[in-house]
Scaffold this motif. Sequence first.
Motif, PDB file in Angstrom:
ATOM      1  N   ASN A 171       0.798  -1.279  -0.083  1.00 24.99           N
ATOM      2  CA  ASN A 171      -0.075   0.020  -0.150  1.00 24.99           C
ATOM      3  C   ASN A 171       1.016   1.266   0.008  1.00 24.99           C
ATOM      4  O   ASN A 171       0.477   2.271  -0.635  1.00 24.99           O
ATOM      5  CB  ASN A 171      -0.873   0.212   1.423  1.00 24.99           C
ATOM      6  CG  ASN A 171      -2.100  -0.848   0.936  1.00 24.99           C
ATOM      7  OD1 ASN A 171      -2.349  -1.279  -0.132  1.00 24.99           O
ATOM      8  ND2 ASN A 171      -2.876  -0.967   2.098  1.00 24.99           N
ATOM      9  N   TYR A 202       0.227   3.795  -2.819  1.00 26.24           N
ATOM     10  CA  TYR A 202      -0.547   4.980  -2.502  1.00 26.24           C
ATOM     11  C   TYR A 202       0.643   6.333  -2.124  1.00 26.24           C
ATOM     12  O   TYR A 202      -0.041   7.326  -1.992  1.00 26.24           O
ATOM     13  CB  TYR A 202      -1.423   4.843  -1.348  1.00 26.24           C
ATOM     14  CG  TYR A 202      -2.708   3.999  -1.734  1.00 26.24           C
ATOM     15  CD1 TYR A 202      -3.742   4.231  -2.749  1.00 26.24           C
ATOM     16  CD2 TYR A 202      -2.687   2.849  -1.052  1.00 26.24           C
ATOM     17  CE1 TYR A 202      -4.449   3.421  -3.103  1.00 26.24           C
ATOM     18  CE2 TYR A 202      -3.547   1.559  -1.463  1.00 26.24           C
ATOM     19  CZ  TYR A 202      -4.557   2.065  -2.387  1.00 26.24           C
ATOM     20  OH  TYR A 202      -5.543   0.905  -2.572  1.00 26.24           O
ATOM     21  N   ARG A 225     -12.674   0.630   0.195  1.00 27.95           N
ATOM     22  CA  ARG A 225     -11.581   1.465  -0.326  1.00 27.95           C
ATOM     23  C   ARG A 225     -11.975   3.026  -0.338  1.00 27.95           C
ATOM     24  O   ARG A 225     -13.256   3.194  -0.261  1.00 27.95           O
ATOM     25  CB  ARG A 225     -11.774   1.023  -1.725  1.00 27.95           C
ATOM     26  CG  ARG A 225     -11.683  -0.423  -2.020  1.00 27.95           C
ATOM     27  CD  ARG A 225     -11.091  -0.783  -3.648  1.00 27.95           C
ATOM     28  NE  ARG A 225      -9.781  -0.378  -3.620  1.00 27.95           N
ATOM     29  CZ  ARG A 225      -9.202   0.173  -4.705  1.00 27.95           C
ATOM     30  NH1 ARG A 225      -9.926   0.211  -5.733  1.00 27.95           N
ATOM     31  NH2 ARG A 225      -7.789   0.320  -4.822  1.00 27.95           N
ATOM     32  N   ALA A 226     -11.044   3.734  -0.316  1.00 28.73           N
ATOM     33  CA  ALA A 226     -11.190   5.035  -0.209  1.00 28.73           C
ATOM     34  C   ALA A 226     -10.890   5.887  -1.355  1.00 28.73           C
ATOM     35  O   ALA A 226     -10.472   6.979  -1.515  1.00 28.73           O
ATOM     36  CB  ALA A 226     -10.643   5.789   0.914  1.00 28.73           C
ATOM     37  N   LEU A 247      -6.330  -4.490   4.057  1.00 23.33           N
ATOM     38  CA  LEU A 247      -6.376  -4.118   5.370  1.00 23.33           C
ATOM     39  C   LEU A 247      -7.388  -4.943   6.119  1.00 23.33           C
ATOM     40  O   LEU A 247      -7.144  -5.213   7.618  1.00 23.33           O
ATOM     41  CB  LEU A 247      -6.926  -2.595   5.252  1.00 23.33           C
ATOM     42  CG  LEU A 247      -5.736  -1.602   4.740  1.00 23.33           C
ATOM     43  CD1 LEU A 247      -6.364  -0.133   5.301  1.00 23.33           C
ATOM     44  CD2 LEU A 247      -4.444  -1.768   5.628  1.00 23.33           C
TER      45      LEU A 247
HETATM   46  P1  ADP Z   1      -6.832  -2.050  -1.661  1.00 23.69           P
HETATM   47  O1  ADP Z   1      -5.426  -1.480  -1.821  1.00 23.69           O
HETATM   48  O2  ADP Z   1      -6.914  -3.248  -2.325  1.00 23.69           O
HETATM   49  O3  ADP Z   1      -7.722  -1.107  -2.017  1.00 23.69           O
HETATM   50  P2  ADP Z   1      -6.597  -2.336   1.216  1.00 23.69           P
HETATM   51  O4  ADP Z   1      -7.400  -2.991   2.096  1.00 23.69           O
HETATM   52  O5  ADP Z   1      -5.087  -2.854   1.084  1.00 23.69           O
HETATM   53  O6  ADP Z   1      -7.095  -2.433  -0.205  1.00 23.69           O
HETATM   54  O7  ADP Z   1      -6.847  -0.894   1.438  1.00 23.69           O
HETATM   55  C1  ADP Z   1      -8.089  -0.233   1.522  1.00 23.69           C
HETATM   56  C2  ADP Z   1      -8.078   1.125   1.261  1.00 23.69           C
HETATM   57  O8  ADP Z   1      -7.260   1.988   2.299  1.00 23.69           O
HETATM   58  C3  ADP Z   1      -7.533   1.489  -0.153  1.00 23.69           C
HETATM   59  O9  ADP Z   1      -8.219   1.260  -1.291  1.00 23.69           O
HETATM   60  C4  ADP Z   1      -6.987   3.135  -0.038  1.00 23.69           C
HETATM   61  O10 ADP Z   1      -8.157   3.941  -0.147  1.00 23.69           O
HETATM   62  C5  ADP Z   1      -6.751   2.933   1.500  1.00 23.69           C
HETATM   63  N1  ADP Z   1      -5.278   2.891   1.657  1.00 23.69           N
HETATM   64  C6  ADP Z   1      -4.738   2.143   2.255  1.00 23.69           C
HETATM   65  N2  ADP Z   1      -3.257   2.011   2.541  1.00 23.69           N
HETATM   66  C7  ADP Z   1      -3.024   3.422   2.217  1.00 23.69           C
HETATM   67  C8  ADP Z   1      -2.035   4.132   2.088  1.00 23.69           C
HETATM   68  N3  ADP Z   1      -1.013   3.866   2.676  1.00 23.69           N
HETATM   69  N4  ADP Z   1      -2.217   5.650   1.744  1.00 23.69           N
HETATM   70  C9  ADP Z   1      -3.515   6.170   1.374  1.00 23.69           C
HETATM   71  N5  ADP Z   1      -4.620   5.141   1.233  1.00 23.69           N
HETATM   72  C10 ADP Z   1      -4.490   3.946   1.666  1.00 23.69           C
END
Ligand code: ADP
Length: 482
Positions: free
Chosen positions: A381, A385, A428-429, A442
């Motif tokens: 991640n 990101y 997801r965000a 996560l």
């Molecule tokens: P994925 O990466 O496959 O979408 P995750 O469960 O790992 O799934 O993460 C969920 C969401 O959390 C991501 O879609 C993203 O919106 C946010 N996210 C996770 N890690 C980060 C990071 N290091 N920086 C910004 N947003 C993050």
Amino acid sequence: MLPLKVEHRIRGFLLFAWDGPQVFLAEERGFLSSLAQQCAQALERAALYEALRERGGKLHLALEAGKEAEERLFFLLEASRALAEHLDDVEWTLEHLARVAARNVATYCLVELMGADGVPRGVAASHREPERDGAVLASLSLPWVEGTLHPARECFLSGETRFLPEVGPELRERMCQGPEHRALLEALNPHSLLAVAVRMRGRTLGVITLGTAAPCRRLVPADVAMAEELARRVAVALENASLYRDAQAAVRLRDEFLSVASHELKTPLTSLKLQHGLIDRAALGAVGDKVRPRLATAVRQVQRLSALVDSLLDVSRISLGRLTLEPSDVDLGQAVRDAVDRMEEVFSLAGCPVRVEVPGPLPGRWDSLRLDQVLVNLLTNAAKYGAGRPVLVEAAFEGEEMVRVSVRDEGIGIAAEDLPRLFGRFERAVSDRHYGGLGLGLYISRQIVDAMGGRIEVESRPGLGSIFTVRLPRSTAQCAPW
Ligand code: ADP
């Protein structure tokens, strides 16, 4: 003639007469006027007594009505509470309702629901004297004999309330469904009856029948309003229970599908990986040089697919409660360095310089594969990101019994309102168009960390970056149930 004065008003006269020329002597007049006074006082007392009795009676009636209204209110509140609390067991709730109704607002209560075969069946029957529960069921839920009066069946057919405020001998005779039934009716001795329909979207789902027998009071229109309100609440509860069951079935189906699908997907992927290995070895010379870059792309895609399928498999294991931990001696510092080393290519493709700060060995007992999975998720991640910006990975003791790992990036960050949900399944965000992913990393990481007795937390500011921190006790119980 003497006036009878009550509260300064003349309420009548006393008339005395001699039939002859005789006259009233002074002492006789005195005596008669004191008699008139006594009479007037007696009248006054009688009027007072009457007024008191009337007022007392009204007070008594008002008190009774207040008590009954309170009983109805209590019953409705208790019914609503039970219906809301036992969504998953409506039949138990209906039995409870029937018991409370028979104790508080009627002598007995019967609840019938329409079966799948279109035939009503009694699901709850209760009498104020519990040994008569069976009689209630038997006498009220019999099939309808043509030509007789059957309030519950009529209510089922019409969907409308049937109210018999006074069940005299004639009505009871009309209700009688046969000789056996007559005996039951005599035993129950109803003197008022009420059947209300439980309806939802124009369909009658059931009927609630209330009956009273002396010495219980007769049912009155206020009871009809109460019973209709109860029926409405039961209808909503039945609807909720059915939605709840459907939702549970859908979740079960989804989990089973997830489990079967991810297992099925694994087999061809394993075979594909094998084929890649064979092609790599067989492709020689000029052909090999042409094939190899394409093969590398194919291998990367298969690895991505495998990772996605592994995530789905984990989700399915978690929801079926089938994940277990196998703790062994692990140096967390080493585990962090190994994970970062393995991901070197990912970080360099993302343009992220990585710094690892580990003070020295951090020994503990954890499931090494699952620990690695959490680290890889967080590192992936950070690269995804936080592309193009530095990443800092730190690990350290926290007190004697705990360790801490944090992964800090300077990437896109996360809005405060999204933070609470990010550890949920498929959450997801970011937009799917810009960043690929299933939203499971996560979720799985949190499940693993929770099972290890630890905590995972995030701090983030949009545009500035995020820090994910995992805190773990230094030892995890063997095979902790997931
Ligand atoms: P994925 O990466 O496959 O979408 P995750 O469960 O790992 O799934 O993460 C969920 C969401 O959390 C991501 O879609 C993203 O919106 C946010 N996210 C996770 N890690 C980060 C990071 N290091 N920086 C910004 N947003 C993050």
